[in-house]
Design a protein around this motif. Sequence first.
Motif, PDB file in Angstrom:
ATOM      1  N   MET A   1       0.831  -1.192   0.000  1.00  0.00           N
ATOM      2  CA  MET A   1       0.000   0.000   0.000  1.00  0.00           C
ATOM      3  C   MET A   1       0.873   1.253   0.000  1.00  0.00           C
ATOM      4  SD  MET A   1      -1.390   0.382   3.925  1.00  0.00           S
ATOM      5  CE  MET A   1      -2.002   2.029   3.604  1.00  0.00           C
ATOM      6  N   ASN A   2       0.258   2.384  -0.254  1.00  0.00           N
ATOM      7  CA  ASN A   2       0.971   3.657  -0.270  1.00  0.00           C
ATOM      8  C   ASN A   2       1.107   4.181   1.151  1.00  0.00           C
ATOM      9  OD1 ASN A   2       2.033   6.155  -0.752  1.00  0.00           O
ATOM     10  ND2 ASN A   2       0.154   7.027  -1.634  1.00  0.00           N
ATOM     11  N   THR A   3       2.306   4.029   1.735  1.00  0.00           N
ATOM     12  CA  THR A   3       2.505   4.445   3.128  1.00  0.00           C
ATOM     13  C   THR A   3       2.606   5.959   3.282  1.00  0.00           C
ATOM     14  OG1 THR A   3       4.891   4.128   2.911  1.00  0.00           O
ATOM     15  CG2 THR A   3       3.609   2.272   3.744  1.00  0.00           C
ATOM     16  N   ASN A   4       2.603   6.686   2.179  1.00  0.00           N
ATOM     17  CA  ASN A   4       2.641   8.145   2.276  1.00  0.00           C
ATOM     18  C   ASN A   4       1.383   8.713   2.930  1.00  0.00           C
ATOM     19  OD1 ASN A   4       5.179   8.554   1.155  1.00  0.00           O
ATOM     20  ND2 ASN A   4       4.380   8.490  -0.944  1.00  0.00           N
ATOM     21  N   ILE A   5       0.326   7.906   2.980  1.00  0.00           N
ATOM     22  CA  ILE A   5      -0.905   8.378   3.616  1.00  0.00           C
ATOM     23  C   ILE A   5      -0.816   8.329   5.139  1.00  0.00           C
ATOM     24  CG2 ILE A   5      -2.286   7.664   1.623  1.00  0.00           C
ATOM     25  CD1 ILE A   5      -3.360   5.365   3.319  1.00  0.00           C
ATOM     26  N   PHE A   6       0.240   7.689   5.674  1.00  0.00           N
ATOM     27  CA  PHE A   6       0.389   7.625   7.122  1.00  0.00           C
ATOM     28  C   PHE A   6       0.713   9.008   7.683  1.00  0.00           C
ATOM     29  CE2 PHE A   6       1.912   2.912   7.102  1.00  0.00           C
ATOM     30  CZ  PHE A   6       0.619   2.520   6.801  1.00  0.00           C
ATOM     31  N   SER A   7       0.403   9.194   8.956  1.00  0.00           N
ATOM     32  CA  SER A   7       0.666  10.482   9.600  1.00  0.00           C
ATOM     33  C   SER A   7       2.158  10.734   9.711  1.00  0.00           C
ATOM     34  CB  SER A   7       0.046  10.513  11.000  1.00  0.00           C
ATOM     35  OG  SER A   7       0.791   9.696  11.893  1.00  0.00           O
ATOM     36  N   GLN A   8       2.531  12.014   9.803  1.00  0.00           N
ATOM     37  CA  GLN A   8       3.928  12.379   9.960  1.00  0.00           C
ATOM     38  C   GLN A   8       4.469  11.874  11.292  1.00  0.00           C
ATOM     39  OE1 GLN A   8       5.350  13.811   7.226  1.00  0.00           O
ATOM     40  NE2 GLN A   8       7.256  13.240   8.262  1.00  0.00           N
ATOM     41  N   SER A   9       3.605  11.805  12.302  1.00  0.00           N
ATOM     42  CA  SER A   9       4.039  11.303  13.616  1.00  0.00           C
ATOM     43  C   SER A   9       4.530   9.869  13.516  1.00  0.00           C
ATOM     44  CB  SER A   9       2.876  11.389  14.620  1.00  0.00           C
ATOM     45  OG  SER A   9       2.529  12.722  14.881  1.00  0.00           O
TER      46      SER A   9
END
Length: 397
Positions: A1-9
């Motif tokens: 999956m596209n992990t760029n959607i995860f939060s910056q934290s």
Amino acid sequence: MNTNIFSQSVKNLAESETLKMAQLARNLREQGIEVIDLSLGEPDFDTPEDIKNMAKKALDEGHTKYTPVNGIPLLRQAIVDKLKRDNGIEYNINNIVVSNGAKQAIANVCLTFLNPGDEVIIFAPYWVSYISIVKFSNGTPIIVDSTIENDFKVIPEELEKAITDKTKLVLFSSPGNPTGSVYTKSELKGLVDVLIKYPDIYIISDEIYEYISFDYDHVSIASFPEIKDRVILINGMSKGFSMTGWRLGYMAADIEIAKACTKIQGQSTSNANSIAQYASVYALNHGKYPEMSNIFKERRDIFVKLMKEIPNIKVNIPQAAFFLLPDFSYYFGKTNGKITIKDDVHLSELFLSEIHIATVSGSAFGSKECVRFSYATSIEQLTQAVVKIKNWLMEFH
């Protein structure tokens, strides 16, 4: 999956180096390779039978429901009694919050206090999770270093130099992980004399290794009345009672801090495990199990003696816990013709890949010259490990 959607934290959150090395050791074992695991900070004893029996009794009596978020009154009273008996500190049950391990207690406090830009002074070497917890709570870690020559203890002058108008918290452990160092009463007094001048700074005192102390009586910084109201005392059941998997920690603090931490916990995990709470009432009322501490002291003495026989490393004598943090910096840049040791991280990796000993790099704890060893294992394994390390390092020049 596209992990760029995860939060910056989450993206900024570091993986625990101790858990990472333990997993790498397990991976080698699954390949049929025998590994001496000196990475995890976990007592190798089973939980005492009488504590386990009290857990069974709690089950039989049906103590399986939700409890108050901050812990059952019986346990909070047992903590109050313990702190008065062992530490000479007066609290009441409204000052106590029981959590899912001491790690959650520390996180609750950081989430309670920190806004973006707030600074947290952390004494190095430090426990691996301190930095990540502070960052995850929007705080900025400010590291104050110490030296092996000073038994890895921060001196008052260095503490005061690190204080700014953004300092919100000071966070340290005594007895320490990864050092096993213990601040004496006079050394704590030196820190108190600095902190008393800054009434808006609060202190998190992690005392989880209190019951595994060999050479000095444990003294809590909360026992100094002039600063007690600004100390958040952290402790738990995992180390002194060999109850790591039970996940039971606690804090003692000013009532307003306790209320705020209870509010945070109420919106995350709610109460700690009910059975663990009832078993912990018995454990705390029982007090220390000195046989475990005595065995750790015996291992320490043997392990330190053996380590000192390795040429060109620096070793101090830890006064508590079950860790040793030798300085291996002499070997950085040395080669055996095939491998050149780059730094502590590389050395820790080589210990595992080349001679199958799991350790943790000192960098994980803010000490780049060192490698951490846990001696929570048998004397036989400790002896084998040192022989392997000594023989292997002899090839490097």
